[in-house]
Design a protein around this motif. Structure first.
Motif, PDB file in Angstrom:
ATOM      1  N   ARG A  86       1.268  -1.030  -0.057  1.00  0.00           N
ATOM      2  CA  ARG A  86      -0.111  -0.534  -0.266  1.00  0.00           C
ATOM      3  C   ARG A  86       0.729   1.653   0.027  1.00  0.00           C
ATOM      4  O   ARG A  86       2.369   1.268   0.033  1.00  0.00           O
ATOM      5  N   PRO A  87       0.610   2.468  -0.114  1.00  0.00           N
ATOM      6  CA  PRO A  87       1.307   3.561  -0.143  1.00  0.00           C
ATOM      7  C   PRO A  87       1.892   3.456   1.681  1.00  0.00           C
ATOM      8  O   PRO A  87       0.857   3.136   2.177  1.00  0.00           O
ATOM      9  N   VAL A  88       2.629   4.452   1.336  1.00  0.00           N
ATOM     10  CA  VAL A  88       3.437   3.977   3.032  1.00  0.00           C
ATOM     11  C   VAL A  88       4.406   6.040   2.985  1.00  0.00           C
ATOM     12  O   VAL A  88       4.017   6.858   3.111  1.00  0.00           O
ATOM     13  N   PRO A  89       2.742   5.688   4.898  1.00  0.00           N
ATOM     14  CA  PRO A  89       3.125   7.106   5.473  1.00  0.00           C
ATOM     15  C   PRO A  89       4.204   7.519   5.784  1.00  0.00           C
ATOM     16  O   PRO A  89       5.190   6.632   5.765  1.00  0.00           O
ATOM     17  N   GLY A  90       4.319   8.822   6.359  1.00  0.00           N
ATOM     18  CA  GLY A  90       6.147   8.908   6.931  1.00  0.00           C
ATOM     19  C   GLY A  90       5.757   8.425   8.790  1.00  0.00           C
ATOM     20  O   GLY A  90       4.554   7.770   9.145  1.00  0.00           O
ATOM     21  N   PHE A  91       6.878   8.837   8.780  1.00  0.00           N
ATOM     22  CA  PHE A  91       7.680   8.536   9.947  1.00  0.00           C
ATOM     23  C   PHE A  91       8.088   8.778  10.930  1.00  0.00           C
ATOM     24  O   PHE A  91       9.358   9.382  10.094  1.00  0.00           O
ATOM     25  N   ILE A  98      13.105  18.528  12.204  1.00  0.00           N
ATOM     26  CA  ILE A  98      13.773  18.037  11.159  1.00  0.00           C
ATOM     27  C   ILE A  98      13.090  16.902  10.489  1.00  0.00           C
ATOM     28  O   ILE A  98      12.915  16.533  10.775  1.00  0.00           O
ATOM     29  N   ALA A  99      13.083  17.561   8.928  1.00  0.00           N
ATOM     30  CA  ALA A  99      12.489  16.619   8.450  1.00  0.00           C
ATOM     31  C   ALA A  99      13.550  15.801   6.865  1.00  0.00           C
ATOM     32  O   ALA A  99      14.015  16.494   6.972  1.00  0.00           O
ATOM     33  N   LEU A 100      13.526  13.981   7.212  1.00  0.00           N
ATOM     34  CA  LEU A 100      13.768  13.753   5.783  1.00  0.00           C
ATOM     35  C   LEU A 100      13.343  13.033   5.015  1.00  0.00           C
ATOM     36  O   LEU A 100      12.281  12.854   4.877  1.00  0.00           O
ATOM     37  N   VAL A 101      13.486  14.183   3.896  1.00  0.00           N
ATOM     38  CA  VAL A 101      12.707  13.997   2.596  1.00  0.00           C
ATOM     39  C   VAL A 101      13.456  13.294   1.408  1.00  0.00           C
ATOM     40  O   VAL A 101      14.456  13.581   0.828  1.00  0.00           O
ATOM     41  N   GLY A 102      13.185  11.553   1.425  1.00  0.00           N
ATOM     42  CA  GLY A 102      13.565  11.319   0.059  1.00  0.00           C
ATOM     43  C   GLY A 102      12.713  10.753  -1.280  1.00  0.00           C
ATOM     44  O   GLY A 102      13.168  12.443  -1.418  1.00  0.00           O
ATOM     45  N   LEU A 103      12.907   9.665  -1.749  1.00  0.00           N
ATOM     46  CA  LEU A 103      12.169   9.708  -3.321  1.00  0.00           C
ATOM     47  C   LEU A 103      10.999   9.032  -2.751  1.00  0.00           C
ATOM     48  O   LEU A 103       9.545   9.904  -3.494  1.00  0.00           O
ATOM     49  N   ALA A 104      10.801   7.723  -2.935  1.00  0.00           N
ATOM     50  CA  ALA A 104       9.924   6.815  -2.440  1.00  0.00           C
ATOM     51  C   ALA A 104      10.196   5.767  -2.525  1.00  0.00           C
ATOM     52  O   ALA A 104      11.810   5.127  -1.694  1.00  0.00           O
ATOM     53  N   PRO A 105       9.357   4.565  -1.199  1.00  0.00           N
ATOM     54  CA  PRO A 105       9.506   3.215  -0.286  1.00  0.00           C
ATOM     55  C   PRO A 105       9.763   2.693  -1.817  1.00  0.00           C
ATOM     56  O   PRO A 105       9.370   2.632  -3.042  1.00  0.00           O
ATOM     57  N   MET A 155      10.782  10.963   8.572  1.00  0.00           N
ATOM     58  CA  MET A 155      11.255  11.130   7.284  1.00  0.00           C
ATOM     59  C   MET A 155       9.544  10.678   7.135  1.00  0.00           C
ATOM     60  O   MET A 155       8.755  10.104   6.782  1.00  0.00           O
ATOM     61  N   THR A 156      10.232  11.246   5.830  1.00  0.00           N
ATOM     62  CA  THR A 156       9.087  11.622   4.766  1.00  0.00           C
ATOM     63  C   THR A 156       9.499  11.360   3.191  1.00  0.00           C
ATOM     64  O   THR A 156      10.669  11.301   2.380  1.00  0.00           O
ATOM     65  N   ALA A 157       8.648  11.225   1.951  1.00  0.00           N
ATOM     66  CA  ALA A 157       9.160  11.252   0.653  1.00  0.00           C
ATOM     67  C   ALA A 157       7.767  12.237  -0.014  1.00  0.00           C
ATOM     68  O   ALA A 157       7.263  11.898   0.414  1.00  0.00           O
ATOM     69  N   PRO A 158       8.811  12.174  -1.875  1.00  0.00           N
ATOM     70  CA  PRO A 158       7.616  12.751  -1.653  1.00  0.00           C
ATOM     71  C   PRO A 158       6.266  12.181  -2.801  1.00  0.00           C
ATOM     72  O   PRO A 158       5.077  12.534  -3.250  1.00  0.00           O
ATOM     73  N   VAL A 159       6.472  10.449  -3.023  1.00  0.00           N
ATOM     74  CA  VAL A 159       5.832   9.669  -3.890  1.00  0.00           C
ATOM     75  C   VAL A 159       5.702   8.757  -2.889  1.00  0.00           C
ATOM     76  O   VAL A 159       6.536   8.037  -2.306  1.00  0.00           O
ATOM     77  N   ARG A 160       4.409   8.470  -2.392  1.00  0.00           N
ATOM     78  CA  ARG A 160       4.137   7.442  -1.239  1.00  0.00           C
ATOM     79  C   ARG A 160       4.289   5.468  -1.735  1.00  0.00           C
ATOM     80  O   ARG A 160       3.634   4.995  -0.610  1.00  0.00           O
TER      81      ARG A 160
END
Length: 281
Positions: A86-91, A98-105, A155-160
């Protein structure tokens, strides 16, 4: 089976190793278009509600198909496990500096475990660094029920959803953008560590839409790039960091020392302070 988890088969009986997670997607209205995502993100009153609705999203048909196909035909080492799929929420900390922004799961990381940067080599590298920086309770991130707690960081990302070839399309990024925007608005970090060029470009678009003073032309991504944005009296610092992908870490393009330096800089800029309520949302 609804989007409540997919068991990799190949002749092996499913052996779930964790709770089922949120209710199946068909138990709640599922966002199924870009307009639905905009409305659902705006309506989420807090991070728990946002996580609940994110996990039901079906707005990108290609990503829905890929996340489930990957889960149904996993690598041999994961056969028999029940994938999150499923889509993955932030954690992390709900009040993170501090927010960590990656790409996608990752297809067999977050898409399998249901948590950002968990169950793959990228997560191993990142969480070990967070632990060295005093931001994580343990140096490993193997499963969403392993007890990991992040303090002062989220941790979060632009695409889930896990994308084919780790390459979301521009349309998929735009569709998913409201989830990131709402999460940042709720967390309100002081510093954002951006892992990789895709996350950098996506984040600048989101922040521009939120009214932050993003320069024109937009600054290019680079490791160690530091950018301060302002919105009225508020300020937000972005720190560029090469992504923690095996391609970068195995080749030495990103070393533990390089990542440690970025995290220490983020802490020095006012992020990473213990919040009143460290969270594992």
């Amino acid at each position: 089976m609804a989007d409540g988890g997919v068991a990799g088969t190949r002749g092996v009986s499913p052996t779930p190793e964790r709770p089922a997670g949120p209710p199946p997607a068909d138990a709640r209205p599922a966002p199924s278009s870009p307009a639905d995502v905009v409305a659902a993100a705006a309506a989420a009153p807090d991070l728990a509600a946002l996580a609940d609705v994110v996990t039901t999203c079906r707005a990108c048909p290609r990503l829905v198909a890929w996340r489930r196909a990957t889960a149904a035909d996993p690598p041999a080492r994961y056969r028999g496990q029940t994938y999150w799929a499923r889509p993955v929420p932030g954690f992390g900390d709900e009040h993170a500096g501090i927010a960590l922004v990656g790409l996608a799961p990752a297809a067999d990381g977050g898409n399998r475990t249901g948590r950002m940067f968990t169950g793959d080599r990228s997560g191993d590298f990142l969480v070990a660094a967070l632990h060295r920086a005093g931001l994580a309770s343990q140096p490993t991130s193997e499963d969403r029920d392993d007890g990991l707690v992040l303090t002062g960081v989220r941790m979060t990302a632009p695409v889930r959803c896990a994308p084919p070839a780790n390459a979301p399309t521009p349309a998929e990024r735009r569709t998913c953008g409201p989830w990131l925007a709402r999460e940042l608005a709720l967390v309100d970090p002081r510093v954002v560590v951006v892992l990789g060029g895709f996350g950098w470009r996506a984040l600048l678009t989101t922040l521009d839409e939120q009214g932050w003073g993003v320069p024109r032309p937009r600054p290019a991504f680079g490791h160690g790039v530091e950018l301060t944005l302002r919105r009225g009296d508020a300020s937000l610092v972005l720190l560029g960091c090469f992504h923690v992908s095996p391609h970068n870490t195995f080749t030495g393009r990103l070393t533990p020392q390089m990542l440690d330096a970025v995290l220490e800089r983020a802490k020095a800029l006012g992020g990473g302070q213990p919040s009143s309520s460290a969270a594992t949302t």
